[in-house]
Write a protein that holds these residues in place. Structure first.
Motif, PDB file in Angstrom:
ATOM      1  N   GLN A 163      49.776  32.942  42.035  1.00  0.00           N
ATOM      2  CA  GLN A 163      48.729  33.866  42.486  1.00  0.00           C
ATOM      3  C   GLN A 163      48.583  34.954  41.427  1.00  0.00           C
ATOM      4  O   GLN A 163      49.584  35.499  40.950  1.00  0.00           O
ATOM      5  CB  GLN A 163      49.097  34.455  43.846  1.00  0.00           C
ATOM      6  CG  GLN A 163      49.193  33.337  44.903  1.00  0.00           C
ATOM      7  CD  GLN A 163      49.305  33.859  46.317  1.00  0.00           C
ATOM      8  OE1 GLN A 163      50.045  34.797  46.564  1.00  0.00           O
ATOM      9  NE2 GLN A 163      48.565  33.262  47.233  1.00  0.00           N
ATOM     10  N   LYS A 168      42.695  39.472  40.404  1.00  0.00           N
ATOM     11  CA  LYS A 168      41.279  39.146  40.338  1.00  0.00           C
ATOM     12  C   LYS A 168      40.520  40.261  39.606  1.00  0.00           C
ATOM     13  O   LYS A 168      40.924  41.419  39.647  1.00  0.00           O
ATOM     14  CB  LYS A 168      40.693  38.995  41.746  1.00  0.00           C
ATOM     15  CG  LYS A 168      41.241  37.789  42.505  1.00  0.00           C
ATOM     16  CD  LYS A 168      40.523  37.668  43.846  1.00  0.00           C
ATOM     17  CE  LYS A 168      41.247  36.764  44.804  1.00  0.00           C
ATOM     18  NZ  LYS A 168      41.363  35.381  44.382  1.00  0.00           N
ATOM     19  N   PHE A 173      33.438  40.553  42.834  1.00  0.00           N
ATOM     20  CA  PHE A 173      34.406  39.636  42.225  1.00  0.00           C
ATOM     21  C   PHE A 173      33.744  38.705  41.211  1.00  0.00           C
ATOM     22  O   PHE A 173      32.706  38.104  41.479  1.00  0.00           O
ATOM     23  CB  PHE A 173      35.100  38.798  43.304  1.00  0.00           C
ATOM     24  CG  PHE A 173      36.090  39.580  44.113  1.00  0.00           C
ATOM     25  CD1 PHE A 173      37.299  39.974  43.554  1.00  0.00           C
ATOM     26  CD2 PHE A 173      35.811  39.936  45.421  1.00  0.00           C
ATOM     27  CE1 PHE A 173      38.216  40.717  44.296  1.00  0.00           C
ATOM     28  CE2 PHE A 173      36.719  40.678  46.166  1.00  0.00           C
ATOM     29  CZ  PHE A 173      37.923  41.075  45.599  1.00  0.00           C
ATOM     30  N   GLU A 180      33.167  35.336  39.252  1.00  0.00           N
ATOM     31  CA  GLU A 180      33.236  33.939  39.678  1.00  0.00           C
ATOM     32  C   GLU A 180      33.664  33.051  38.502  1.00  0.00           C
ATOM     33  O   GLU A 180      33.474  33.414  37.333  1.00  0.00           O
ATOM     34  CB  GLU A 180      31.840  33.466  40.144  1.00  0.00           C
ATOM     35  CG  GLU A 180      31.266  34.248  41.306  1.00  0.00           C
ATOM     36  CD  GLU A 180      31.764  33.762  42.659  1.00  0.00           C
ATOM     37  OE1 GLU A 180      32.639  32.869  42.702  1.00  0.00           O
ATOM     38  OE2 GLU A 180      31.285  34.287  43.676  1.00  0.00           O
ATOM     39  N   ASN A 181      34.221  31.884  38.841  1.00  0.00           N
ATOM     40  CA  ASN A 181      34.471  30.879  37.814  1.00  0.00           C
ATOM     41  C   ASN A 181      33.154  30.496  37.124  1.00  0.00           C
ATOM     42  O   ASN A 181      32.084  30.615  37.721  1.00  0.00           O
ATOM     43  CB  ASN A 181      35.089  29.624  38.451  1.00  0.00           C
ATOM     44  CG  ASN A 181      36.571  29.822  38.775  1.00  0.00           C
ATOM     45  OD1 ASN A 181      37.195  30.777  38.317  1.00  0.00           O
ATOM     46  ND2 ASN A 181      37.117  28.914  39.557  1.00  0.00           N
ATOM     47  N   GLN A 224      44.132  43.868  41.309  1.00  0.00           N
ATOM     48  CA  GLN A 224      42.767  43.818  40.777  1.00  0.00           C
ATOM     49  C   GLN A 224      42.664  44.550  39.441  1.00  0.00           C
ATOM     50  O   GLN A 224      43.409  45.505  39.174  1.00  0.00           O
ATOM     51  CB  GLN A 224      41.777  44.471  41.762  1.00  0.00           C
ATOM     52  CG  GLN A 224      41.600  43.681  43.059  1.00  0.00           C
ATOM     53  CD  GLN A 224      40.633  44.341  44.028  1.00  0.00           C
ATOM     54  OE1 GLN A 224      40.032  45.374  43.723  1.00  0.00           O
ATOM     55  NE2 GLN A 224      40.477  43.739  45.194  1.00  0.00           N
ATOM     56  N   TYR A 257      38.353  31.162  48.143  1.00  0.00           N
ATOM     57  CA  TYR A 257      37.685  31.556  46.899  1.00  0.00           C
ATOM     58  C   TYR A 257      38.583  31.247  45.708  1.00  0.00           C
ATOM     59  O   TYR A 257      39.808  31.375  45.786  1.00  0.00           O
ATOM     60  CB  TYR A 257      37.371  33.056  46.927  1.00  0.00           C
ATOM     61  CG  TYR A 257      36.378  33.443  47.997  1.00  0.00           C
ATOM     62  CD1 TYR A 257      35.012  33.284  47.786  1.00  0.00           C
ATOM     63  CD2 TYR A 257      36.804  33.934  49.222  1.00  0.00           C
ATOM     64  CE1 TYR A 257      34.099  33.624  48.771  1.00  0.00           C
ATOM     65  CE2 TYR A 257      35.898  34.274  50.215  1.00  0.00           C
ATOM     66  CZ  TYR A 257      34.545  34.123  49.985  1.00  0.00           C
ATOM     67  OH  TYR A 257      33.647  34.454  50.963  1.00  0.00           O
ATOM     68  N   GLN A 258      37.968  30.856  44.592  1.00  0.00           N
ATOM     69  CA  GLN A 258      38.716  30.650  43.358  1.00  0.00           C
ATOM     70  C   GLN A 258      38.061  31.488  42.265  1.00  0.00           C
ATOM     71  O   GLN A 258      36.841  31.482  42.121  1.00  0.00           O
ATOM     72  CB  GLN A 258      38.724  29.165  42.987  1.00  0.00           C
ATOM     73  CG  GLN A 258      39.427  28.346  44.083  1.00  0.00           C
ATOM     74  CD  GLN A 258      39.669  26.903  43.687  1.00  0.00           C
ATOM     75  OE1 GLN A 258      38.810  26.256  43.109  1.00  0.00           O
ATOM     76  NE2 GLN A 258      40.857  26.411  43.990  1.00  0.00           N
ATOM     77  N   ASN A 259      38.881  32.225  41.536  1.00  0.00           N
ATOM     78  CA  ASN A 259      38.353  33.202  40.568  1.00  0.00           C
ATOM     79  C   ASN A 259      39.039  33.051  39.223  1.00  0.00           C
ATOM     80  O   ASN A 259      40.131  32.491  39.133  1.00  0.00           O
ATOM     81  CB  ASN A 259      38.582  34.621  41.111  1.00  0.00           C
ATOM     82  CG  ASN A 259      37.953  34.828  42.473  1.00  0.00           C
ATOM     83  OD1 ASN A 259      38.586  34.597  43.502  1.00  0.00           O
ATOM     84  ND2 ASN A 259      36.706  35.233  42.487  1.00  0.00           N
ATOM     85  N   LYS A 275      41.154  33.684  35.795  1.00  0.00           N
ATOM     86  CA  LYS A 275      42.454  34.291  35.546  1.00  0.00           C
ATOM     87  C   LYS A 275      42.439  35.030  34.205  1.00  0.00           C
ATOM     88  O   LYS A 275      41.710  34.666  33.294  1.00  0.00           O
ATOM     89  CB  LYS A 275      43.545  33.207  35.498  1.00  0.00           C
ATOM     90  CG  LYS A 275      43.809  32.540  36.837  1.00  0.00           C
ATOM     91  CD  LYS A 275      44.947  31.538  36.698  1.00  0.00           C
ATOM     92  CE  LYS A 275      44.998  30.551  37.851  1.00  0.00           C
ATOM     93  NZ  LYS A 275      45.235  31.144  39.165  1.00  0.00           N
TER      94      LYS A 275
END
Lengths: 193, 193
Positions: free
Chosen positions: A35, A38, A75, A77-78, A114, B34-36, B38
């Motif tokens: 983990q 973000k 946030f 995003e990918n 964050q 959610y995937q963000n 790295k």
């Protein structure tokens, strides 16, 4: 996290071999579930006319901090870059068209995992409007900023640094890049005497 | 991701109400996963003596890019700041003690969902040694950098920008901050004629 997202077995917390931090690990399939922090990315959208500069703020229509004022941000995003995230959030939350400038602040908020980034941005027109996550969108001159009703410490810090640099710009300087670590919670309201 | 990490039910891919992107969602408990992107964070550790500057590089002992050279860097962890992550990775991979300087590069690598950050850093001593993820650690002057054996495009870009700024510093300028988007894969080896 309670179950392995790869095999549905209950996860346990353990320090994997060769690691030095506790992780969620699956004792059935061996997956380690890392983990990581973000990124929250936004802009400082400004409109300048006749020597007067105003900043666009959004009144939050969602928790946390419903009803408090924020710079447009959200946030990352990918599949997008930090710059694309900044533009997207500005359009989604404020319906605003901006020309993106340089990165202005990088603010660590380690206790909530964050990193907040804010880009300088210039409004291309005044056709902004509140998106679904905003109750209202308004422009504020420095003396009009609702300092006591800002949503997050990173918003206050970014605005304080922005107006400080703005004074340097008026004296022939330029906007800089600022990295800060936010370790304290939002300033408490001043207690009455 | 195959199963919900909260209730172990199989996840499906769907666009949640009020969203505009496909997410992994659980139809049993309603959790949206959610995937963000790295953050990968490192340093440019330098040692300067008698007017000669050298940069510390690590030869990777792990995949991807086993055997190729990199600046010390790795994934940012929860509960730490970007600066702390940079120092930790420099110690873990190169056993190096550094005084951390300013943020130097922010590099978007959107196609792998990563943002790479590199900080300027000054080696405090020469007691460095390869960590478990490094085969070797060596110092390189600019003309010694193994340009064809660098691990990642962000390492090449950061080193190119660093030596370009270094020339400005020698003429009285200073190191800047540089944001870049990396859209192309690593330069392919030159084909023989």
């Amino acid at each position: 996290m309670k179950f392995c997202s790869e095999c549905a077995h209950p996860v346990t917390v353990a320090i994997p071999e060769g690691d030095n931090r506790p992780r969620y690990v699956c004792t059935q399939c061996g997956t380690i579930h890392y983990q990581n922090p973000k990124m929250v990315i936004g802009t400082i959208p400004v409109w300048e006319q006749d020597g007067e500069l105003k900043v666009l703020l959004c009144k939050r229509a969602i928790e946390p901090r419903y009803g408090y004022w924020t710079l447009p941000a959200g946030f990352m995003e990918n599949e997008e870059t930090t710059g694309q995230a900044a533009m997207r959030e500005t359009e989604e939350e404020a319906g605003a068209n901006v020309a993106l400038g340089e990165l202005f602040t990088l603010l660590n908020v380690a206790h909530v995992h964050q990193v907040h980034l804010f880009y300088l941005a210039r409004l291309l027109d005044l056709d902004y409007e509140a998106g679904v996550e905003s109750l209202d969108v308004q422009m504020f001159a420095e003396h009009e900023i609702p300092w006591d009703d800002l949503a997050f410490p990173t918003i206050r810090t970014t605005l304080e640094l922005f107006f400080a640099d703005r004074r340097k710009v008026l004296e022939g300087g330029s906007y800089g890049f600022h990295g800060r670590d936010i370790t304290k919670p939002m300033r408490a309201p001043v207690e009455p005497d």
